[in-house]
Design a protein around this motif. Structure first.
Motif, short mmCIF file in Angstrom:
data_model
loop_
_atom_site.label_atom_id
_atom_site.label_comp_id
_atom_site.label_asym_id
_atom_site.label_seq_id
_atom_site.Cartn_x
_atom_site.Cartn_y
_atom_site.Cartn_z
N PHE A 4 0.84 -1.19 0.00
CA PHE A 4 0.00 0.00 0.00
C PHE A 4 0.88 1.24 0.00
CE2 PHE A 4 0.60 -1.32 4.37
CZ PHE A 4 0.92 -0.16 5.04
N ARG A 5 0.25 2.37 -0.30
CA ARG A 5 0.97 3.64 -0.37
C ARG A 5 0.21 4.66 0.48
NH1 ARG A 5 -0.27 4.98 -5.50
NH2 ARG A 5 -1.22 7.01 -5.33
N ILE A 6 0.94 5.48 1.18
CA ILE A 6 0.36 6.56 1.97
C ILE A 6 0.88 7.87 1.41
CG2 ILE A 6 0.19 7.63 4.24
CD1 ILE A 6 0.81 4.79 5.39
N GLU A 7 -0.05 8.77 1.13
CA GLU A 7 0.32 10.12 0.72
C GLU A 7 -0.28 11.10 1.70
OE1 GLU A 7 -0.46 11.09 -3.34
OE2 GLU A 7 0.52 9.29 -4.09
N THR A 8 0.40 12.19 1.93
CA THR A 8 -0.11 13.20 2.87
C THR A 8 -0.21 14.55 2.17
OG1 THR A 8 2.10 13.74 3.67
CG2 THR A 8 0.89 12.04 4.88
N GLY A 9 -1.03 15.39 2.74
CA GLY A 9 -1.19 16.76 2.25
C GLY A 9 -1.55 17.65 3.42
N THR A 10 -1.45 18.94 3.21
CA THR A 10 -1.77 19.90 4.25
C THR A 10 -3.04 20.64 3.88
OG1 THR A 10 0.58 20.17 4.76
CG2 THR A 10 -0.90 21.88 5.56
N ASP A 11 -3.98 20.66 4.81
CA ASP A 11 -5.24 21.37 4.62
C ASP A 11 -4.97 22.87 4.69
OD1 ASP A 11 -8.29 21.29 4.62
OD2 ASP A 11 -7.87 22.49 6.41
N TYR A 22 -3.67 4.33 -0.28
CA TYR A 22 -3.88 3.72 -1.59
C TYR A 22 -3.53 2.23 -1.50
CZ TYR A 22 -3.93 8.49 -3.36
OH TYR A 22 -4.23 9.80 -3.58
N CYS A 23 -4.46 1.40 -1.90
CA CYS A 23 -4.24 -0.04 -1.88
C CYS A 23 -4.99 -0.66 -3.04
CB CYS A 23 -4.72 -0.64 -0.56
SG CYS A 23 -4.36 -2.39 -0.41
N PRO A 24 -4.29 -1.35 -3.95
CA PRO A 24 -2.85 -1.60 -3.95
C PRO A 24 -2.06 -0.31 -4.16
CG PRO A 24 -3.80 -2.29 -6.03
CD PRO A 24 -4.94 -1.87 -5.15
N ASP A 25 -0.76 -0.42 -4.03
CA ASP A 25 0.08 0.79 -4.04
C ASP A 25 0.05 1.56 -5.35
OD1 ASP A 25 1.55 -1.15 -5.40
OD2 ASP A 25 3.46 -0.53 -4.55
N ASP A 26 -0.42 0.94 -6.43
CA ASP A 26 -0.47 1.65 -7.70
C ASP A 26 -1.88 2.16 -8.03
OD1 ASP A 26 -1.64 -0.80 -8.21
OD2 ASP A 26 -0.49 -1.20 -10.03
N ALA A 27 -2.79 2.12 -7.06
CA ALA A 27 -4.16 2.61 -7.27
C ALA A 27 -4.14 4.11 -7.56
CB ALA A 27 -5.01 2.33 -6.05
N ALA A 32 -8.96 5.29 1.37
CA ALA A 32 -9.46 6.04 2.52
C ALA A 32 -8.68 7.35 2.65
CB ALA A 32 -9.30 5.22 3.79
N LYS A 33 -9.32 8.32 3.30
CA LYS A 33 -8.68 9.61 3.55
C LYS A 33 -9.08 10.06 4.94
CE LYS A 33 -8.44 14.35 1.82
NZ LYS A 33 -8.90 15.28 0.78
N THR A 34 -8.13 10.53 5.71
CA THR A 34 -8.42 11.01 7.05
C THR A 34 -8.83 12.47 7.01
OG1 THR A 34 -6.20 11.84 7.57
CG2 THR A 34 -6.62 9.49 7.99
N ASP A 35 -9.38 12.92 8.11
CA ASP A 35 -9.57 14.34 8.31
C ASP A 35 -8.19 14.95 8.57
OD1 ASP A 35 -12.36 14.27 8.10
OD2 ASP A 35 -12.60 13.85 10.23
N PRO A 36 -8.04 16.25 8.39
CA PRO A 36 -6.75 16.89 8.69
C PRO A 36 -6.56 17.03 10.19
CG PRO A 36 -8.32 18.51 7.87
CD PRO A 36 -8.99 17.17 7.79
#
Length: 62
Positions: A4-11, A22-27, A32-36
């Motif tokens: 799997f892959r995890i990407e982050t961003g800043t609100d 992201y699962c699989p990692d190339d999706a 899923a996405k968390t709240d900031p």
């Protein structure tokens, strides 16, 4: 084992960090996405990785 892959961003409104899983990692779309709610990308990545690995472990036990 599933990769799997995890990407982050800043609100822009709060300055807090969110994570996308992201699962699989190339999706192309996140599973899923968390709240900031995280103070840093590192904190978000660690928490999401730990949660996902725990969930996968529970699935394998069933």
């Amino acid at each position: 084992m599933t990769k799997f892959r995890i990407e982050t961003g800043t609100d822009s409104n709060t300055g807090k960090v969110y994570a996308e899983l992201y699962c699989p990692d190339d999706a192309e779309q996140p599973l899923a996405k968390t709240d900031p709610i995280f103070a840093s990308s590192e904190a978000a990545e660690k928490k999401i990785k730990d949660m996902f690995e725990e969930w996968m472990s529970q699935l394998q036990e069933e």
